[in-house]
Write an enzyme that holds these catalytic residues in place. Sequence first.
Site, PDB file in Angstrom:
ATOM      1  N   GLY A  93       5.138   0.027  -5.257  1.00  0.00           N
ATOM      2  CA  GLY A  93       5.373  -0.437  -3.898  1.00  0.00           C
ATOM      3  C   GLY A  93       4.924  -1.867  -3.680  1.00  0.00           C
ATOM      4  N   ASP A 126       3.176  -3.422   3.010  1.00  0.00           N
ATOM      5  CA  ASP A 126       3.687  -4.803   2.989  1.00  0.00           C
ATOM      6  C   ASP A 126       3.947  -5.332   1.580  1.00  0.00           C
ATOM      7  OD1 ASP A 126       1.122  -5.147   2.060  1.00  0.00           O
ATOM      8  OD2 ASP A 126       0.428  -6.390   3.733  1.00  0.00           O
ATOM      9  N   GLY A 127       3.581  -4.548   0.571  1.00  0.00           N
ATOM     10  CA  GLY A 127       3.849  -4.968  -0.800  1.00  0.00           C
ATOM     11  C   GLY A 127       2.909  -6.058  -1.306  1.00  0.00           C
ATOM     12  N   ARG A 177      -1.282  -8.316 -14.656  1.00  0.00           N
ATOM     13  CA  ARG A 177      -2.022  -7.479 -15.585  1.00  0.00           C
ATOM     14  C   ARG A 177      -1.179  -7.109 -16.795  1.00  0.00           C
ATOM     15  NH1 ARG A 177      -2.922  -1.852 -12.206  1.00  0.00           N
ATOM     16  NH2 ARG A 177      -0.768  -1.148 -12.260  1.00  0.00           N
ATOM     17  N   ARG A 184       2.950   6.771 -16.565  1.00  0.00           N
ATOM     18  CA  ARG A 184       1.898   7.563 -15.922  1.00  0.00           C
ATOM     19  C   ARG A 184       2.264   9.033 -15.993  1.00  0.00           C
ATOM     20  NH1 ARG A 184       0.177   3.629 -11.665  1.00  0.00           N
ATOM     21  NH2 ARG A 184       1.293   1.721 -12.173  1.00  0.00           N
ATOM     22  N   ASP A 253      -0.842   9.679 -10.617  1.00  0.00           N
ATOM     23  CA  ASP A 253      -0.107   8.408 -10.760  1.00  0.00           C
ATOM     24  C   ASP A 253      -1.023   7.307 -11.283  1.00  0.00           C
ATOM     25  OD1 ASP A 253      -1.076   9.058  -8.035  1.00  0.00           O
ATOM     26  OD2 ASP A 253      -0.644   6.956  -7.628  1.00  0.00           O
TER      27      ASP A 253
HETATM   28  P1  AMP Z   1      -2.700   2.711  -5.663  1.00  0.00           P
HETATM   29  O1  AMP Z   1      -3.655   3.077  -4.591  1.00  0.00           O
HETATM   30  O2  AMP Z   1      -2.740   1.255  -6.009  1.00  0.00           O
HETATM   31  O3  AMP Z   1      -2.783   3.565  -6.868  1.00  0.00           O
HETATM   32  O4  AMP Z   1      -1.254   2.927  -5.007  1.00  0.00           O
HETATM   33  C1  AMP Z   1      -0.719   4.164  -4.602  1.00  0.00           C
HETATM   34  C2  AMP Z   1       0.709   3.962  -4.129  1.00  0.00           C
HETATM   35  O5  AMP Z   1       0.744   3.185  -2.927  1.00  0.00           O
HETATM   36  C3  AMP Z   1       1.603   3.247  -5.108  1.00  0.00           C
HETATM   37  O6  AMP Z   1       2.902   3.768  -5.021  1.00  0.00           O
HETATM   38  C4  AMP Z   1       1.555   1.820  -4.612  1.00  0.00           C
HETATM   39  O7  AMP Z   1       2.661   1.075  -5.021  1.00  0.00           O
HETATM   40  C5  AMP Z   1       1.543   2.018  -3.109  1.00  0.00           C
HETATM   41  N1  AMP Z   1       0.915   0.886  -2.413  1.00  0.00           N
HETATM   42  C6  AMP Z   1      -0.390   0.559  -2.393  1.00  0.00           C
HETATM   43  N2  AMP Z   1      -0.601  -0.530  -1.625  1.00  0.00           N
HETATM   44  C7  AMP Z   1       0.600  -0.931  -1.163  1.00  0.00           C
HETATM   45  C8  AMP Z   1       1.051  -2.001  -0.324  1.00  0.00           C
HETATM   46  N3  AMP Z   1       0.196  -2.894   0.189  1.00  0.00           N
HETATM   47  N4  AMP Z   1       2.369  -2.078  -0.053  1.00  0.00           N
HETATM   48  C9  AMP Z   1       3.224  -1.190  -0.560  1.00  0.00           C
HETATM   49  N5  AMP Z   1       2.877  -0.171  -1.352  1.00  0.00           N
HETATM   50  C10 AMP Z   1       1.579  -0.020  -1.658  1.00  0.00           C
HETATM   51 MG    MG Z   2      -1.888   3.495  -8.519  1.00  0.00          MG
END
Ligand code: AMP
Ligand code: MG
Length: 493
Positions: A93, A126-127, A177, A184, A253
């Site tokens: 995301g 917001d990505g 990275r 996963r 994940d």
């Molecule tokens: P994480 O907590 O980094 O393991 O992310 C869990 C999920 O939330 C994944 O699918 C990420 O891509 C999504 N995600 C985390 N933060 C954001 C963000 N700021 N915008 C969009 N997707 C996010």
């Molecule tokens: Mg993650």
Amino acid sequence: MTAKPPLFHFDNSYARELEGFYVAWKGAQVPSPKLVLFNDRLATELGLSPNELKGPTGAAIFAGADSPEGASPLAQVYAGHQFGGFSPQLGDGRALLLGELVDREGRRRDMQLKGSGPTPFSRGGDGKAVIGPVLREYIMGEAMHALAIPTTRALAAVTTGETIFRDGPKPGAVLTRVAASHLRVGTFQYFAARGETEKVRQLADYAISRHDPDLRDAEDKYLKLFRRVVERQASLIAHWVLVGFVHGVMNTDNTTISGETIDYGPCAFIDAYDPAAVFSSIDHGGRYAFGRQPVIAQWNLARLAEAILALIEPDDLDKAVTLAADELARFPDIYGKLLLSGMRSKLGLVKDAEDDQDLIEELLSLMKDQSVDYTVFFRRLAETAEGKADPAAALFENTGAFVTWHNKWLRRLQLEDAQTAGLKDRMNAVNPIYIARNHMVEAALSAAEGGNYDQVELLLDLLSRPFEERPGFEANALPAPEDFGPYQTFCGT
Ligand code: AMP
Ligand code: MG
């Protein structure tokens, strides 16, 4: 005039071989990308030229705003169990796989941007990423690597010039990275949950060719792939526990097929030894507490087994379940053996003696009851090899109980051929003196938020040689001062 050679020699197998497993995408434009950290050594390992990448060209690439020649940027799709509940669609995301590089040792490695803008998988997010968590992942990942723990690495961090709102306005940033792959457990779950068995097979074949190429023509290759993932995860968690690392968000994940640590969010190193230690502000139930990590890893592996059952024994599901369950049941034993041998090394023991397990458990229980700093203890213990318990005993409130244990340890050392010869060096080679302690990381991050990266650089340098004592850095070897208070980490996404 000859054309300039490309900056990266990409060879993008994921994009090429796994159509339908991603969406081709592009990073967002950003106002003013600026490179704030660059990992020269890793770049060289990857066959890149640090000098060419450290200018504005590199900054725009690592921000995701410019796509370098040969890249095929894409967002990967995956699912995952988050805190026990299944989310059928997650995916990148806020990340983009730029492509793969074959490093100087012939290893294929993903290069991924994190924080490069929204994708079709952003689910309302917001990505983006902000400077604190980006640097946190950079520092933690590099610290783990220096501790010889399998992990994704950090190649670069850029600020974007954007202001992003989290708990207030923050500088926007992007992390680049490097990973053995971004496969996963959740990637398998995505296709399995949709009943797309052929896609699961395609993914498993890809995983085998990438991580276990020797299994390509093996009989029962999918079961054997599962066995390998079980072994890699058991080894990874043993490594974590031996240094006191708490991942914090062990969702499926965030569990790799490669066995690398991934997605450093609210992670931390414990100070006082405590199996119940939790640092993440979102882990209310303590699901991912320090001491629960092996159980959780096994649970996550069960989810992987479920996702590939149809490959293991296509015509006999019951048999597939039995076969996979047998493999999974080996986890505690593999983990236990690795932990035991790792703990022996921490105690300077080379031989195996029958009572070692008891000796270790007795020690850990003392440390837990008396809240003894896990990292400081083993360095102090090494000082006591000549017989005097003082340096380590001072860490215990009830010194008597410790001295009793210490005498047992000294007696146990007599079973070793070399006894104390080289003992201290042997212990110090496996027991880090410097770990990424929360208060140090926080101080460095807040300085960086204000634009000063000196502390971050210093910390990265110190943590790059975590076993080597350095004069002048005594304070960095100590736990947080009392007034730092209980520590919580936040996802900061
Ligand atoms: P994480 O907590 O980094 O393991 O992310 C869990 C999920 O939330 C994944 O699918 C990420 O891509 C999504 N995600 C985390 N933060 C954001 C963000 N700021 N915008 C969009 N997707 C996010
Ligand atoms: Mg993650």
